[in-house]
Design a protein around this motif. Structure first.
Motif, short mmCIF file in Angstrom:
data_model
loop_
_atom_site.label_atom_id
_atom_site.label_comp_id
_atom_site.label_asym_id
_atom_site.label_seq_id
_atom_site.Cartn_x
_atom_site.Cartn_y
_atom_site.Cartn_z
N GLY A 142 0.78 -1.24 0.00
CA GLY A 142 0.00 0.00 0.00
C GLY A 142 0.81 1.28 0.00
O GLY A 142 0.57 2.18 -0.81
N ALA A 143 1.79 1.38 0.88
CA ALA A 143 2.57 2.61 0.98
C ALA A 143 3.40 2.84 -0.29
O ALA A 143 3.45 3.96 -0.81
CB ALA A 143 3.48 2.56 2.20
N ALA A 144 4.01 1.80 -0.81
CA ALA A 144 4.82 1.93 -2.01
C ALA A 144 3.95 2.30 -3.21
O ALA A 144 4.32 3.17 -4.01
CB ALA A 144 5.58 0.63 -2.29
N VAL A 145 2.79 1.65 -3.34
CA VAL A 145 1.89 1.94 -4.45
C VAL A 145 1.38 3.38 -4.36
O VAL A 145 1.34 4.10 -5.35
CB VAL A 145 0.72 0.93 -4.51
N ALA A 146 1.02 3.82 -3.15
CA ALA A 146 0.55 5.20 -2.97
C ALA A 146 1.66 6.20 -3.30
O ALA A 146 1.39 7.25 -3.90
CB ALA A 146 0.06 5.40 -1.54
N ASN A 147 2.88 5.88 -2.95
CA ASN A 147 4.01 6.75 -3.25
C ASN A 147 4.23 6.85 -4.76
O ASN A 147 4.56 7.92 -5.28
CB ASN A 147 5.27 6.23 -2.57
N ILE A 148 4.03 5.76 -5.49
CA ILE A 148 4.25 5.73 -6.93
C ILE A 148 3.06 6.33 -7.69
O ILE A 148 3.23 7.12 -8.61
CB ILE A 148 4.50 4.29 -7.42
N CYS A 149 1.84 5.93 -7.29
CA CYS A 149 0.63 6.26 -8.06
C CYS A 149 -0.16 7.43 -7.52
O CYS A 149 -1.16 7.83 -8.14
CB CYS A 149 -0.29 5.03 -8.14
N GLY A 150 0.23 7.95 -6.40
CA GLY A 150 -0.52 9.07 -5.82
C GLY A 150 -1.92 8.66 -5.42
O GLY A 150 -2.12 7.58 -4.87
N PRO A 151 -2.91 9.48 -5.73
CA PRO A 151 -4.28 9.23 -5.25
C PRO A 151 -5.07 8.20 -6.06
O PRO A 151 -6.25 7.99 -5.80
CB PRO A 151 -4.94 10.61 -5.36
N LEU A 152 -4.46 7.53 -7.04
CA LEU A 152 -5.16 6.53 -7.83
C LEU A 152 -5.71 5.44 -6.92
O LEU A 152 -4.97 4.81 -6.17
CB LEU A 152 -4.21 5.92 -8.87
N ALA A 153 -7.02 5.23 -6.97
CA ALA A 153 -7.67 4.21 -6.13
C ALA A 153 -7.87 2.94 -6.95
O ALA A 153 -8.46 2.97 -8.02
CB ALA A 153 -9.01 4.72 -5.62
N PHE A 154 -7.39 1.82 -6.44
CA PHE A 154 -7.54 0.52 -7.08
C PHE A 154 -8.78 -0.13 -6.49
O PHE A 154 -8.84 -0.38 -5.29
CB PHE A 154 -6.31 -0.34 -6.81
N VAL A 155 -9.76 -0.41 -7.35
CA VAL A 155 -11.03 -0.92 -6.85
C VAL A 155 -11.60 -2.02 -7.75
O VAL A 155 -11.35 -2.06 -8.95
CB VAL A 155 -12.09 0.21 -6.74
N SER A 156 -12.39 -2.88 -7.11
CA SER A 156 -13.20 -3.85 -7.85
C SER A 156 -14.51 -3.15 -8.22
O SER A 156 -14.81 -2.07 -7.67
CB SER A 156 -13.49 -5.06 -6.96
N PRO A 157 -15.31 -3.72 -9.11
CA PRO A 157 -16.59 -3.08 -9.44
C PRO A 157 -17.47 -2.85 -8.20
O PRO A 157 -18.09 -1.80 -8.08
CB PRO A 157 -17.24 -4.08 -10.41
N GLU A 158 -17.47 -3.81 -7.27
CA GLU A 158 -18.29 -3.66 -6.06
C GLU A 158 -17.80 -2.49 -5.22
O GLU A 158 -18.59 -1.72 -4.70
CB GLU A 158 -18.24 -4.95 -5.22
N GLU A 159 -16.48 -2.35 -5.10
CA GLU A 159 -15.93 -1.26 -4.32
C GLU A 159 -16.21 0.10 -4.99
O GLU A 159 -16.48 1.08 -4.29
CB GLU A 159 -14.41 -1.44 -4.14
N LEU A 160 -16.17 0.12 -6.30
CA LEU A 160 -16.43 1.37 -7.02
C LEU A 160 -17.88 1.81 -6.79
O LEU A 160 -18.13 2.99 -6.52
CB LEU A 160 -16.17 1.21 -8.52
N VAL A 161 -18.82 0.88 -6.86
CA VAL A 161 -20.23 1.21 -6.64
C VAL A 161 -20.42 1.79 -5.24
O VAL A 161 -21.14 2.78 -5.05
CB VAL A 161 -21.12 -0.02 -6.87
N LYS A 162 -19.75 1.22 -4.26
CA LYS A 162 -19.86 1.71 -2.87
C LYS A 162 -19.31 3.13 -2.73
O LYS A 162 -19.83 3.93 -1.97
CB LYS A 162 -19.12 0.78 -1.92
#
Length: 102
Positions: A80-100
């Motif tokens: 999580g920390a490494a991905v956030a450092n590389i990608c910034g605010p990009l949220a990785f989500v499944s379709p269910e998480e996106l709907v929520k």
């Protein structure tokens, strides 16, 4: 090279080519250059996934929608920390998480 390419809508993440100058001095040289963002992502994700994520990051997308639990979502949670450092605010989500979230 990548600074110029960043001005394009389509981002070139890897350049691999060879130039033959043998007619001039019987030598040639090869060029291989990978965007630093892509290299960082390839340390965490499979090459194809890393390329898609790099494009989403460079386009400043809000969400990266995927059904790929094993090779993307699980790796995001584990790094999580490494991905956030590389990608910034990009949220990785499944379709269910996106709907929520919407």
């Amino acid at each position: 090279v990548f600074e110029l390419m960043d001005k394009l809508r389509f981002h070139v993440l890897h350049v691999d080519g060879a130039f033959d100058v043998s007619a001039f001095q019987n030598t040639g040289f090869a060029v291989s250059k990978t965007d630093p963002l892509l290299m960082q992502l390839q340390a965490i994700f499979d090459p194809g996934d890393a390329e898609h994520i790099a494009h989403a990051t460079k386009e400043r997308c809000d969400f990266f929608l995927t059904l790929d639990e094993e090779t993307i979502l699980k790796r995001v949670r584990c790094n999580g920390a490494a991905v956030a450092n590389i990608c910034g605010p990009l949220a990785f989500v499944s379709p269910e998480e996106l709907v929520k979230q919407l």
